[in-house]
Design a protein around this motif. Structure first.
Motif, PDB file in Angstrom:
ATOM      1  N   VAL A  52       0.867  -1.291   0.047  1.00  0.00           N
ATOM      2  CA  VAL A  52      -0.031   0.155  -0.064  1.00  0.00           C
ATOM      3  C   VAL A  52       0.877   1.479  -0.061  1.00  0.00           C
ATOM      4  O   VAL A  52       0.404   2.366  -0.419  1.00  0.00           O
ATOM      5  CB  VAL A  52      -0.868   0.059   1.181  1.00  0.00           C
ATOM      6  CG1 VAL A  52      -0.257   0.216   2.547  1.00  0.00           C
ATOM      7  CG2 VAL A  52      -2.161   0.998   1.029  1.00  0.00           C
ATOM      8  N   ARG A  53       1.956   1.192   0.586  1.00  0.00           N
ATOM      9  CA  ARG A  53       3.047   2.303   0.756  1.00  0.00           C
ATOM     10  C   ARG A  53       3.527   2.570  -0.864  1.00  0.00           C
ATOM     11  O   ARG A  53       4.011   3.790  -1.214  1.00  0.00           O
ATOM     12  CB  ARG A  53       4.311   1.959   1.280  1.00  0.00           C
ATOM     13  CG  ARG A  53       3.800   1.741   2.892  1.00  0.00           C
ATOM     14  CD  ARG A  53       5.082   1.473   3.727  1.00  0.00           C
ATOM     15  NE  ARG A  53       4.743   1.196   4.933  1.00  0.00           N
ATOM     16  CZ  ARG A  53       4.842   0.373   5.486  1.00  0.00           C
ATOM     17  NH1 ARG A  53       4.974  -0.997   4.477  1.00  0.00           N
ATOM     18  NH2 ARG A  53       4.707  -0.392   6.706  1.00  0.00           N
ATOM     19  N   GLY A  56      -0.786   2.426  -3.174  1.00  0.00           N
ATOM     20  CA  GLY A  56      -1.574   3.155  -2.730  1.00  0.00           C
ATOM     21  C   GLY A  56      -3.012   2.239  -2.504  1.00  0.00           C
ATOM     22  O   GLY A  56      -2.876   1.084  -2.683  1.00  0.00           O
ATOM     23  N   TYR A  57      -4.054   2.839  -2.159  1.00  0.00           N
ATOM     24  CA  TYR A  57      -5.547   2.109  -2.284  1.00  0.00           C
ATOM     25  C   TYR A  57      -6.132   1.897  -3.374  1.00  0.00           C
ATOM     26  O   TYR A  57      -6.059   2.887  -4.243  1.00  0.00           O
ATOM     27  CB  TYR A  57      -6.455   3.014  -1.026  1.00  0.00           C
ATOM     28  CG  TYR A  57      -5.763   3.142   0.210  1.00  0.00           C
ATOM     29  CD1 TYR A  57      -5.686   2.117   1.362  1.00  0.00           C
ATOM     30  CD2 TYR A  57      -4.685   4.304   0.484  1.00  0.00           C
ATOM     31  CE1 TYR A  57      -5.029   2.448   2.466  1.00  0.00           C
ATOM     32  CE2 TYR A  57      -4.279   4.328   1.819  1.00  0.00           C
ATOM     33  CZ  TYR A  57      -4.373   3.409   2.720  1.00  0.00           C
ATOM     34  OH  TYR A  57      -3.805   3.562   3.954  1.00  0.00           O
ATOM     35  N   GLY A  61      -4.065  -1.765  -6.716  1.00  0.00           N
ATOM     36  CA  GLY A  61      -3.179  -2.224  -5.898  1.00  0.00           C
ATOM     37  C   GLY A  61      -3.545  -3.297  -5.367  1.00  0.00           C
ATOM     38  O   GLY A  61      -2.685  -4.401  -5.184  1.00  0.00           O
ATOM     39  N   LYS A 122     -10.534   8.257   0.109  1.00  0.00           N
ATOM     40  CA  LYS A 122      -9.070   8.132  -0.286  1.00  0.00           C
ATOM     41  C   LYS A 122      -9.222   6.997  -1.253  1.00  0.00           C
ATOM     42  O   LYS A 122     -10.152   5.955  -1.774  1.00  0.00           O
ATOM     43  CB  LYS A 122      -8.317   7.745   0.764  1.00  0.00           C
ATOM     44  CG  LYS A 122      -8.573   6.460   1.534  1.00  0.00           C
ATOM     45  CD  LYS A 122      -7.470   6.226   2.617  1.00  0.00           C
ATOM     46  CE  LYS A 122      -7.859   4.876   3.411  1.00  0.00           C
ATOM     47  NZ  LYS A 122      -7.094   4.760   4.602  1.00  0.00           N
ATOM     48  N   GLY A 123      -8.221   6.880  -2.115  1.00  0.00           N
ATOM     49  CA  GLY A 123      -7.967   5.672  -3.145  1.00  0.00           C
ATOM     50  C   GLY A 123      -7.400   6.284  -4.440  1.00  0.00           C
ATOM     51  O   GLY A 123      -7.008   7.564  -4.693  1.00  0.00           O
ATOM     52  N   ASP A 124      -7.616   5.384  -5.406  1.00  0.00           N
ATOM     53  CA  ASP A 124      -7.226   5.589  -7.052  1.00  0.00           C
ATOM     54  C   ASP A 124      -8.110   6.835  -7.572  1.00  0.00           C
ATOM     55  O   ASP A 124      -9.525   6.756  -7.361  1.00  0.00           O
ATOM     56  CB  ASP A 124      -7.379   4.564  -7.677  1.00  0.00           C
ATOM     57  CG  ASP A 124      -7.070   4.764  -9.149  1.00  0.00           C
ATOM     58  OD1 ASP A 124      -5.963   4.712  -9.404  1.00  0.00           O
ATOM     59  OD2 ASP A 124      -7.945   4.771  -9.885  1.00  0.00           O
ATOM     60  N   ALA A 148      -4.764  10.654  -0.838  1.00  0.00           N
ATOM     61  CA  ALA A 148      -4.046   9.208  -0.857  1.00  0.00           C
ATOM     62  C   ALA A 148      -4.005   8.529   0.533  1.00  0.00           C
ATOM     63  O   ALA A 148      -4.012   7.469   0.550  1.00  0.00           O
ATOM     64  CB  ALA A 148      -2.550   9.726  -1.158  1.00  0.00           C
ATOM     65  N   GLU A 149      -4.181   9.626   1.513  1.00  0.00           N
ATOM     66  CA  GLU A 149      -4.370   9.065   2.981  1.00  0.00           C
ATOM     67  C   GLU A 149      -5.261   9.809   3.574  1.00  0.00           C
ATOM     68  O   GLU A 149      -5.333  11.105   3.423  1.00  0.00           O
ATOM     69  CB  GLU A 149      -2.967   8.936   3.460  1.00  0.00           C
ATOM     70  CG  GLU A 149      -2.944   8.166   4.798  1.00  0.00           C
ATOM     71  CD  GLU A 149      -3.520   6.665   4.851  1.00  0.00           C
ATOM     72  OE1 GLU A 149      -4.380   6.682   5.051  1.00  0.00           O
ATOM     73  OE2 GLU A 149      -2.544   5.912   4.607  1.00  0.00           O
ATOM     74  N   THR A 154      -3.541  15.393   6.542  1.00  0.00           N
ATOM     75  CA  THR A 154      -4.551  15.441   5.407  1.00  0.00           C
ATOM     76  C   THR A 154      -5.906  16.485   5.748  1.00  0.00           C
ATOM     77  O   THR A 154      -6.358  17.152   5.197  1.00  0.00           O
ATOM     78  CB  THR A 154      -4.930  14.059   4.850  1.00  0.00           C
ATOM     79  OG1 THR A 154      -3.886  13.360   4.628  1.00  0.00           O
ATOM     80  CG2 THR A 154      -6.104  14.570   3.682  1.00  0.00           C
ATOM     81  N   SER A 178      -9.560   5.676   9.795  1.00  0.00           N
ATOM     82  CA  SER A 178      -9.419   6.869   8.844  1.00  0.00           C
ATOM     83  C   SER A 178     -10.312   7.997   9.082  1.00  0.00           C
ATOM     84  O   SER A 178     -10.055   9.142   8.501  1.00  0.00           O
ATOM     85  CB  SER A 178      -9.525   6.097   7.302  1.00  0.00           C
ATOM     86  OG  SER A 178      -8.511   5.395   7.055  1.00  0.00           O
TER      87      SER A 178
END
Length: 233
Positions: A52-53, A56-57, A61, A122-124, A148-149, A154, A178
């Motif tokens: 995930v680093r 990403g989400y 991934g 968050k996510g793509d 992204a996070e 954020t 989150s």
């Protein structure tokens, strides 16, 4: 008085984790033809935690991690045809219809009358934009943030960007990690609406937030949100 509501998207407004779980089950069955009795879930989560680093989400991934897990677990015995099948699953996931959770549409219509609504997910980027558009809810939000996070930094940037008063903001979501812990740490309010499935990487980080925290509330359904808001001083 709360004047701005942040709303998570996946598993708060529409079904998401259940779709991922379905394809993970398919993957486990595929791998079990090579290795009967394998605990595919634990192997996948371990790899996702590392990946995930990098990725990403999101779906891309997730599917890349499934393929990598399958190759490692079967020591390369998984076939190119089977990998092609997995890629096909990724396409299916991207094309899966957006299914709103019970009460979401009516509640959003009710809330937008008196509150500023901010969608925070968050996510793509492409995948989230596609789902938001397909949901039919986009025009009901004053702002949409795809990040992204979801951490304290954020949320702090979002507060600054949209001139949100920390003490007049509430975040609504299904993930303690989150959606709840970061905003409470900043001094805002948070409403937890659990989904029946929680991804392992969204499990809470610590026990800093519990049922007695003054800024924490848990509801069983988003339909209860307007009544809770009306009860706030």
């Amino acid at each position: 008085m709360i004047d701005t509501i942040g709303l998570d998207a996946d598993d708060t407004l529409w079904h998401n984790e259940s779709i991922f779980a379905n394809y993970e089950d398919r993957m486990a069955q595929l791998v079990s033809t090579h290795l009967p009795g394998i605990n595919f879930h634990d192997r996948l989560i371990d790899l996702e935690r590392r990946n995930v680093r990098i990725f990403g989400y999101g779906i891309k991934g997730f599917v890349l991690s499934m393929i990598e897990t399958a190759i490692e677990a079967t020591e390369g015995r998984i076939t190119s045809e089977e990998i092609h099948t997995i890629v096909g699953w990724a396409k299916e996931m991207h094309q899966h219809p957006v299914e709103l959770l019970d009460g979401v549409a009516e509640t959003i219509h009710e809330l937008e009358i008196n509150y500023r609504l901010v969608l925070i997910t968050k996510g793509d980027l492409w995948n989230q934009e596609t789902k938001i558009a397909a949901s039919g809810l986009a025009d009901h939000f004053d702002a949409i943030e795809i990040v992204a996070e979801k951490d304290e930094a954020t949320y702090a940037r979002i507060f600054t960007r949209h001139d949100i008063a920390v003490d007049r903001f509430v975040m609504v979501g299904n993930s303690i990690r989150s959606d709840i812990e970061p905003v409470i740490a900043l001094g805002s309010h948070a409403v937890h609406i659990p989904y029946h499935l929680t991804w392992d990487l969204e499990q809470r980080i610590n026990l800093s937030v519990d049922s007695v925290h003054p800024h924490y509330t848990e509801l069983s359904n988003i339909r209860q949100l307007p009544t809770w808001l009306a009860s706030q001083p």
